[in-house]
Scaffold this motif. Structure first.
Motif, PDB file in Angstrom:
ATOM      1  N   ARG A  47      36.327  37.840  36.851  1.00  0.00           N
ATOM      2  CA  ARG A  47      37.459  38.529  36.228  1.00  0.00           C
ATOM      3  C   ARG A  47      38.557  38.887  37.231  1.00  0.00           C
ATOM      4  O   ARG A  47      39.621  39.358  36.835  1.00  0.00           O
ATOM      5  CB  ARG A  47      36.980  39.804  35.531  1.00  0.00           C
ATOM      6  CG  ARG A  47      36.008  39.561  34.377  1.00  0.00           C
ATOM      7  CD  ARG A  47      36.658  38.780  33.271  1.00  0.00           C
ATOM      8  NE  ARG A  47      35.769  38.640  32.121  1.00  0.00           N
ATOM      9  CZ  ARG A  47      36.054  37.900  31.070  1.00  0.00           C
ATOM     10  NH1 ARG A  47      37.186  37.209  31.036  1.00  0.00           N
ATOM     11  NH2 ARG A  47      35.198  37.807  30.063  1.00  0.00           N
ATOM     12  N   TYR A  48      38.309  38.666  38.516  1.00  0.00           N
ATOM     13  CA  TYR A  48      39.265  39.093  39.539  1.00  0.00           C
ATOM     14  C   TYR A  48      40.201  37.947  39.917  1.00  0.00           C
ATOM     15  O   TYR A  48      39.758  36.865  40.291  1.00  0.00           O
ATOM     16  CB  TYR A  48      38.525  39.603  40.779  1.00  0.00           C
ATOM     17  CG  TYR A  48      37.865  40.941  40.545  1.00  0.00           C
ATOM     18  CD1 TYR A  48      38.477  42.115  40.955  1.00  0.00           C
ATOM     19  CD2 TYR A  48      36.633  41.019  39.894  1.00  0.00           C
ATOM     20  CE1 TYR A  48      37.877  43.346  40.726  1.00  0.00           C
ATOM     21  CE2 TYR A  48      36.022  42.242  39.652  1.00  0.00           C
ATOM     22  CZ  TYR A  48      36.655  43.401  40.071  1.00  0.00           C
ATOM     23  OH  TYR A  48      36.065  44.620  39.836  1.00  0.00           O
ATOM     24  N   LEU A  55      42.540  42.940  37.273  1.00  0.00           N
ATOM     25  CA  LEU A  55      41.546  43.052  38.336  1.00  0.00           C
ATOM     26  C   LEU A  55      41.904  41.996  39.371  1.00  0.00           C
ATOM     27  O   LEU A  55      42.071  40.825  39.032  1.00  0.00           O
ATOM     28  CB  LEU A  55      40.134  42.827  37.803  1.00  0.00           C
ATOM     29  CG  LEU A  55      39.648  43.839  36.761  1.00  0.00           C
ATOM     30  CD1 LEU A  55      38.257  43.467  36.263  1.00  0.00           C
ATOM     31  CD2 LEU A  55      39.639  45.254  37.334  1.00  0.00           C
ATOM     32  N   ALA A  56      42.050  42.399  40.616  1.00  0.00           N
ATOM     33  CA  ALA A  56      42.543  41.479  41.639  1.00  0.00           C
ATOM     34  C   ALA A  56      41.727  41.622  42.914  1.00  0.00           C
ATOM     35  O   ALA A  56      41.150  42.678  43.202  1.00  0.00           O
ATOM     36  CB  ALA A  56      44.018  41.752  41.931  1.00  0.00           C
ATOM     37  N   GLU A  57      41.697  40.536  43.690  1.00  0.00           N
ATOM     38  CA  GLU A  57      40.978  40.520  44.965  1.00  0.00           C
ATOM     39  C   GLU A  57      41.878  39.910  46.027  1.00  0.00           C
ATOM     40  O   GLU A  57      42.457  38.842  45.820  1.00  0.00           O
ATOM     41  CB  GLU A  57      39.689  39.721  44.858  1.00  0.00           C
ATOM     42  CG  GLU A  57      38.865  39.707  46.145  1.00  0.00           C
ATOM     43  CD  GLU A  57      37.535  38.996  45.975  1.00  0.00           C
ATOM     44  OE1 GLU A  57      36.933  38.627  47.008  1.00  0.00           O
ATOM     45  OE2 GLU A  57      37.100  38.800  44.821  1.00  0.00           O
ATOM     46  N   LEU A  74      42.094  47.577  41.061  1.00  0.00           N
ATOM     47  CA  LEU A  74      42.609  47.719  39.704  1.00  0.00           C
ATOM     48  C   LEU A  74      44.121  47.866  39.824  1.00  0.00           C
ATOM     49  O   LEU A  74      44.604  48.772  40.508  1.00  0.00           O
ATOM     50  CB  LEU A  74      42.008  48.953  39.024  1.00  0.00           C
ATOM     51  CG  LEU A  74      42.659  49.372  37.700  1.00  0.00           C
ATOM     52  CD1 LEU A  74      42.401  48.323  36.614  1.00  0.00           C
ATOM     53  CD2 LEU A  74      42.150  50.751  37.259  1.00  0.00           C
ATOM     54  N   CYS A  75      44.867  46.962  39.191  1.00  0.00           N
ATOM     55  CA  CYS A  75      46.327  46.963  39.277  1.00  0.00           C
ATOM     56  C   CYS A  75      46.925  47.232  37.894  1.00  0.00           C
ATOM     57  O   CYS A  75      46.533  46.597  36.908  1.00  0.00           O
ATOM     58  CB  CYS A  75      46.848  45.620  39.790  1.00  0.00           C
ATOM     59  SG  CYS A  75      46.190  45.110  41.394  1.00  0.00           S
TER      60      CYS A  75
END
Length: 469
Positions: free
Chosen positions: A426-427, A369-371, A379-380
């Motif tokens: 979580r990001y 999970l990335a920002e 979502l990666c």
């Protein structure tokens, strides 16, 4: 205000042509006059909310499709271009860039091309020694030209896609395995037979037009051999269509034309093995499970991931995803994004991106999970791919692929089921490239961002030896 107006003439024209309707018939379907439609298609008038709703209801499309796509991709490249210190004294605002991308795309492309030439010129001048008097090439490289061609057509080639879908239906693919159906078709339609290449030849595919023989590497996976047969079908049957597409692209060199010809045959091959409507329905049913899709269509995971990135048919788009292939050095060798995430054209990929971890965990699909700095979450997915064969000591090509989507679409992916999508902690904070990333506290920063001034304090040292003003 003009800044809030939406000019989407090209998108409306593409949608009308995809449905094979005249202006009069299309205008009647959405309840407007033909003259108004003509003005919309030529960007002489902005589209109204009522027309947007009519388009969405009549052709079953997402209104969001009209606010992204080509303008978003062009805006991303334009923003990166303007971040160069060259434009420090006259840098336009983001809103001005949006207006240029929407209303004057030709000018935007010209500016990007000029900046590319400037960069190449500067890099060559910086490396000159005793050859200073030699001429400096400022033309884009053939690979750059072709990469940009596919980028700005949204990685979707309508005529090739339709032709591939029609042929796959006649050959009953994927009900019949591609490596059964395609060699039969090649021999029956073109009198081309399949044979094994020599073990020491080290080529995936070689076509001999004199003997009408297609030689394939016997050690390649079946999915690779199927793809190479599909490529040859495209080269033999779609040459006129491919030539017309290449002519319309106005490439600067014959090398670019040839590279694009290969790219278009590759596109046809993927569309033939994974026909659009069937593949789109399967992706929805299987919730984008890459391994299950690969088994259903007799394809590799990379072929499936790449095909997902081409689901951009007007009125029948798939989930907007990004796709990239990256080597161990961090070079992005393939890339496309239908999502808001756009890859940098210069510099390496963000080291915090999970695609780099794939080399440490071969055979696994890694989730993240990335920002990004603009606050958009993704979502990666990443996995390592190995290509080779032929026994002990044979060189292996290893790279990683990344697939992902904006978090609003994560529910369409099986990989998101047990992840805490609503938990901000979580990001992971990722960027696009260090040179254009605005994060001030990244411990993995490799180079300073171009648009920020540095504050250097010799009495203070953090993760990097400077601070950003």
């Amino acid at each position: 205000m003009r800044n809030n107006k939406l000019f989407i003439g090209r998108k409306i024209r593409d949608l009308r042509e995809a449905n094979r309707l005249t202006q009069a018939a299309f205008a009647e379907r959405i309840g407007i006059s033909t003259s108004y439609l003509n003005q919309l298609e030529n960007n002489q008038r902005s589209v109204s909310a009522s027309v947007l709703l009519a388009l969405a209801e009549t052709f079953r499309i997402d209104i969001a499709d009209f606010s992204a796509g080509e303008s978003a991709r062009l805006l991303s490249v334009l923003s990166e271009t303007i971040s160069d210190p060259l434009f420090e004294t006259s840098r336009p605002s983001l809103q001005e860039l949006k207006l240029v991308a929407q209303n004057a795309p030709g000018f935007a492309h010209a500016l990007i091309a000029a900046h590319q030439a400037y960069r190449r010129n500067s890099e060559q001048l910086a490396s000159f020694d005793d050859s200073f008097g030699q001429s400096v090439a400022v033309e884009p490289t053939p690979y750059e030209e072709v990469r940009d061609f596919f980028h700005f057509v949204d990685n979707y080639i309508h005529d090739l896609d339709l032709a591939a879908e029609d042929l796959s239906s006649k050959l009953r693919i994927p009900d019949r395995h591609p490596f059964t159906a395609l060699p039969e078709h090649l021999e029956r339609r073109h009198s081309v037979r399949i044979d094994r290449s020599s073990p020491d030849e080290q080529t995936l595919r070689r076509y001999d037009p004199e003997t009408r023989t297609l030689l394939l590497d016997p050690f390649s996976p079946v999915s690779t051999r199927s793809f190479q047969v599909a490529f040859q079908v495209g080269a033999l049957e779609m040459s006129a269509t491919i030539e017309a597409i290449i002519d319309s692209a106005n490439f600067h060199s014959n090398e670019a034309r040839e590279i694009c010809r290969i790219g278009l045959c590759n596109y046809f091959a993927g569309a033939l093995m994974m026909p659009y409507e069937t593949f789109l329905a399967s992706a929805t049913e299987l919730r984008h499970d890459l391994e299950l899709l690969a088994m259903r269509f007799g394809a590799s995971i990379e072929q499936v991931a790449h095909r997902l990135s081409t689901l951009q048919r007007p009125g029948r788009k798939g989930v907007p995803i990004f796709f990239a292939r990256i080597d161990r050095a961090g070079n992005i060798t393939k890339r496309h994004s239908a999502a808001k995430l756009q890859f940098a054209r210069f510099g390496a990929a963000c080291p915090l991106w999970n695609v780099h971890q794939a080399f440490e965990r071969p055979g696994q699909i890694i989730r993240q999970l990335a920002e990004t700095p603009d606050g958009i979450r993704y979502l990666c997915l990443a996995t390592e791919i190995g290509k080779g064969g032929g026994g002990f000591g044979t060189p292996q090509r290893r790279y990683a692929i990344s697939v992902g989507c904006e978090i609003t679409h994560a529910g369409d992916f099986v990989y998101a089921d047990d992840m805490e999508l609503d938990n901000r902690r979580r990001y992971d904070p990722i960027g696009i490239s260090c040179r254009i990333c605005e994060r001030t506290n990244c411990v993995q920063r490799a180079v300073p961002p171009l648009k920020r001034r540095l504050v250097v304090d010799r009495n203070k040292r953090g993760a990097v030896p400077y601070q950003l003003d």
